[in-house]
Design a protein around this motif. Sequence first.
Motif, PDB file in Angstrom:
ATOM      1  N   GLU A 118      58.019 -51.535 -63.177  1.00  0.00           N
ATOM      2  CA  GLU A 118      58.019 -50.167 -63.710  1.00  0.00           C
ATOM      3  C   GLU A 118      57.516 -49.150 -62.688  1.00  0.00           C
ATOM      4  N   GLU A 119      56.487 -49.557 -61.949  1.00  0.00           N
ATOM      5  CA  GLU A 119      55.902 -48.630 -60.972  1.00  0.00           C
ATOM      6  C   GLU A 119      56.913 -48.262 -59.890  1.00  0.00           C
ATOM      7  N   ARG A 120      57.594 -49.279 -59.408  1.00  0.00           N
ATOM      8  CA  ARG A 120      58.618 -49.069 -58.371  1.00  0.00           C
ATOM      9  C   ARG A 120      59.760 -48.206 -58.944  1.00  0.00           C
ATOM     10  N   ALA A 121      60.131 -48.462 -60.172  1.00  0.00           N
ATOM     11  CA  ALA A 121      61.214 -47.695 -60.803  1.00  0.00           C
ATOM     12  C   ALA A 121      60.829 -46.223 -60.919  1.00  0.00           C
ATOM     13  N   ASN A 122      59.588 -45.973 -61.351  1.00  0.00           N
ATOM     14  CA  ASN A 122      59.133 -44.583 -61.477  1.00  0.00           C
ATOM     15  C   ASN A 122      59.101 -43.888 -60.118  1.00  0.00           C
ATOM     16  N   GLU A 123      58.609 -44.618 -59.144  1.00  0.00           N
ATOM     17  CA  GLU A 123      58.489 -44.050 -57.796  1.00  0.00           C
ATOM     18  C   GLU A 123      59.874 -43.660 -57.250  1.00  0.00           C
ATOM     19  N   LEU A 124      60.802 -44.581 -57.419  1.00  0.00           N
ATOM     20  CA  LEU A 124      62.155 -44.329 -56.916  1.00  0.00           C
ATOM     21  C   LEU A 124      62.835 -43.206 -57.714  1.00  0.00           C
ATOM     22  N   GLY A 125      62.616 -43.199 -59.016  1.00  0.00           N
ATOM     23  CA  GLY A 125      63.190 -42.140 -59.861  1.00  0.00           C
ATOM     24  C   GLY A 125      62.716 -40.769 -59.426  1.00  0.00           C
ATOM     25  N   ASP A 126      61.410 -40.658 -59.173  1.00  0.00           N
ATOM     26  CA  ASP A 126      60.850 -39.374 -58.719  1.00  0.00           C
ATOM     27  C   ASP A 126      61.453 -38.968 -57.376  1.00  0.00           C
ATOM     28  N   GLU A 127      61.617 -39.960 -56.518  1.00  0.00           N
ATOM     29  CA  GLU A 127      62.144 -39.665 -55.187  1.00  0.00           C
ATOM     30  C   GLU A 127      63.590 -39.149 -55.279  1.00  0.00           C
ATOM     31  N   VAL A 128      64.373 -39.819 -56.090  1.00  0.00           N
ATOM     32  CA  VAL A 128      65.782 -39.411 -56.243  1.00  0.00           C
ATOM     33  C   VAL A 128      65.868 -38.029 -56.880  1.00  0.00           C
ATOM     34  N   ALA A 129      65.090 -37.821 -57.941  1.00  0.00           N
ATOM     35  CA  ALA A 129      65.125 -36.521 -58.623  1.00  0.00           C
ATOM     36  C   ALA A 129      64.667 -35.412 -57.681  1.00  0.00           C
ATOM     37  N   GLY A 130      63.602 -35.699 -56.927  1.00  0.00           N
ATOM     38  CA  GLY A 130      63.093 -34.699 -55.981  1.00  0.00           C
ATOM     39  C   GLY A 130      64.128 -34.359 -54.932  1.00  0.00           C
ATOM     40  N   GLU A 131      64.820 -35.372 -54.460  1.00  0.00           N
ATOM     41  CA  GLU A 131      65.828 -35.143 -53.426  1.00  0.00           C
ATOM     42  C   GLU A 131      67.001 -34.318 -53.980  1.00  0.00           C
ATOM     43  N   ILE A 132      67.418 -34.654 -55.189  1.00  0.00           N
ATOM     44  CA  ILE A 132      68.533 -33.902 -55.788  1.00  0.00           C
ATOM     45  C   ILE A 132      68.109 -32.445 -56.019  1.00  0.00           C
ATOM     46  N   ASN A 133      66.906 -32.252 -56.515  1.00  0.00           N
ATOM     47  CA  ASN A 133      66.413 -30.875 -56.706  1.00  0.00           C
ATOM     48  C   ASN A 133      66.379 -30.122 -55.389  1.00  0.00           C
ATOM     49  N   SER A 134      65.930 -30.818 -54.359  1.00  0.00           N
ATOM     50  CA  SER A 134      65.830 -30.180 -53.046  1.00  0.00           C
ATOM     51  C   SER A 134      67.226 -29.786 -52.531  1.00  0.00           C
ATOM     52  N   ILE A 135      68.203 -30.667 -52.731  1.00  0.00           N
ATOM     53  CA  ILE A 135      69.573 -30.356 -52.283  1.00  0.00           C
ATOM     54  C   ILE A 135      70.122 -29.191 -53.110  1.00  0.00           C
ATOM     55  N   PHE A 136      69.879 -29.219 -54.405  1.00  0.00           N
ATOM     56  CA  PHE A 136      70.323 -28.113 -55.264  1.00  0.00           C
ATOM     57  C   PHE A 136      69.764 -26.796 -54.744  1.00  0.00           C
ATOM     58  N   ASN A 137      68.496 -26.831 -54.398  1.00  0.00           N
ATOM     59  CA  ASN A 137      67.855 -25.610 -53.916  1.00  0.00           C
ATOM     60  C   ASN A 137      68.505 -25.132 -52.619  1.00  0.00           C
TER      61      ASN A 137
END
Lengths: 551, 185
Positions: free
Chosen positions: A147-166
């Motif tokens: 679960e910890e790894r999943a959360n970490e990766l999820g945050d990373e992917v979401a952050g990256e997508i948000n950053s690209i959107f920006n």
Amino acid sequence: MKEKIAEAMGKVDDKYINEAVRYNPKKKFMYAGISGLAALAACALLIFGISGLNKNKPNTPVAPATPVDSVVCIDINPSIELNVSKSNKIISAVALNEDASVVLKDMNLEDVELKTALNAIIGSLLKNGYLDEAYNAVNVCVENDDEERANELGDEVAGEINSIFNQQDLIGDVLTETTDVDPEVKALADVYGISVGKLLLAQKVAANMSMELEVVVRFTIVELWDLMDAEPTKLILRDEALLIAVEDAGADINEITMLCNKIQVSDGVFIYLIKFVANGNEKYTYQIDATNGDIIKQEYEYGVEVEIPDIDIDIDTDTEEPSEGTTEDTTEDATEDAIEDATEDATEGTTEDEYTPVVPTKPITKKEALAYAYADAGVDEKEVKLDEIKHYPKENQYVIKFTVGMFDYEYLICGSDGSVLDKEIIDKTKDETDEEVEPLTVDEALELALNKAGVTLADVTKYDIKYTTTKTSSSYKIHFHVDKDHYEYNVDAVTGEITEKEHPTPGGPAEKEEPAKPHEKPEPPKPHEKEALKKAEEAVEGTKLIVTVEK
Amino acid sequence: MTDEQIIELFFERSEEALKELDIKYGKICLQTSYNILGNHFDAEECVNDGYLGAWNAIPPVRPNPLLTYVLKIIRNISLTRYHKNSAQKRNSSYDLAVEELADFLAAPESVESMFDADELAKIIEGFLDSLDTVSRVIFMRRYWFYDNYEQIAKKVGISEKNVSVKLTRLRKRLKNYLEERGISV
């Protein structure tokens, strides 16, 4: 004054602001919205750069050489599955549906860093029209038993997508969820051609709305998000909606040719979009409120030549079975049935509600597309000011915008056979509210006439009112007497304009009425007016005496 | 990062909240302020002031949606700045948008004197409810966000000319709507 209006606008409810922020034009208009692709050149280069480096490698999916640590599912409408290694490198990228195949076409993401791959994918999503400059909803789901790894990766992917959107000046939300690896869920997602993330979301919505999963999985991510917060609603059957439409059109259910019957969510309202052809060349388009069967919109097109698809319509008019949208048999209980249904759909190739004409590979030329549009509009090419023509190879459709005099035309032309898929004609001289204006009541018309004469009803000794309708207008003819004066007015029932008058006529007999004029015959209709005139013809014509009062 | 996560950062009094807010919504906030002020420097200041306003309000406020809340703060600050700045060059998108509406409803003694802003807002809401979605979005983008025609055209996916035509009709429709309610314009 300016300040007052600005202040008042600033106080309107948040829902209007939110709607204006989140507004997402329908696909037809998405074409126009994605004009600023120049800014995406960097992304495009990245895509082709990656592709170029891996030319000799097979397209996805690629057999993993290293063990898969996590599975990252990205859903917008395309559903993409990224198998990721522990070091966050892509082992394989899998297109879960047709749209995703378009996005991943010519891309080989093997051994590419996850961040770089996300950049490339979003660039391709934009390039292919799956993201727009208005609002985007992205569902990210990470599968990992840790679960910890999943959360970490999820945050990373979401952050990256948000950053690209920006970076790309896009607005959107990314919803991240994590889940254990569950082969059964995975199998069901595969059947529907969606990611595990979208399936989980769809299951929640299906449970919330008491709808069949098979129906819910067809919604977009934005719609699913909207539905998550929606009040549970009972929907009428798809076939019930069709019967309502067919009955309204006065057609025979056994004689129609079905083009489309699908459910949509627009501004939180469930709508059945139904298109069919009756009597060989009469095309009807209906929007039916899926909650109560009300007809929201009806369009009629005469003289269309439609390629008749070979689709059987199986309507049981006597059925009183519960609505397909209201069945209690959802999620887990319905899983097996859903798999079976979806599999059947997949093997049949074309379902009733997702009928798409077969598109030949070679498109018609721009010149031919223009000719089809001009012919349909009934305009001469020499009179036309062409504003825009664009060809969209993926859909093989032309969007054509042109102006003739005071009319703006927008056409969507099928690139294979030149048929008109959609059109909009805007009469710039006409207020769009005209059709919606309620005609004046008798009292209102009388009041206008009295005001015009500068008298009150108390002054009037005798009056009579006649209501006249023609194909193009409706008006009240009002006669009245004030003492020995005779007044006569024509009041336009729509605009309130007083078009004719006679006053005062001392001693003029009230009985001295002009014979009713024969109805004015309208000029022959222009092609674009045919539809409107046909509707107008349905209106009652004639003159009727409404009231005669003698005091 | 989702809105909820950003709001959680506000509640934790983490300055990351402002950073994430800016990453996610910075551009639309700046654009809205710039539409009013027509000056990037002023717009940036107003956006920063708006973020500070959000910082002070959250908690206890837990806005939903976050963007709408922040945009309202920034819009108000920008309008205040606009009015305070007497030397403001009057050619921003805000000026054009408000003037075209005010000119159309030109009768200061009627609308202005008869209704306060709250009442007028309610009437405008009624008008907005009477519109179809696209028309409502166009109206709001022009007279709340003060977007220019090009921006609106992009937003709703129609031509600029079409936006112009639709806005002309919407103003006429608003005038009729007000007149029907006894507000002579």
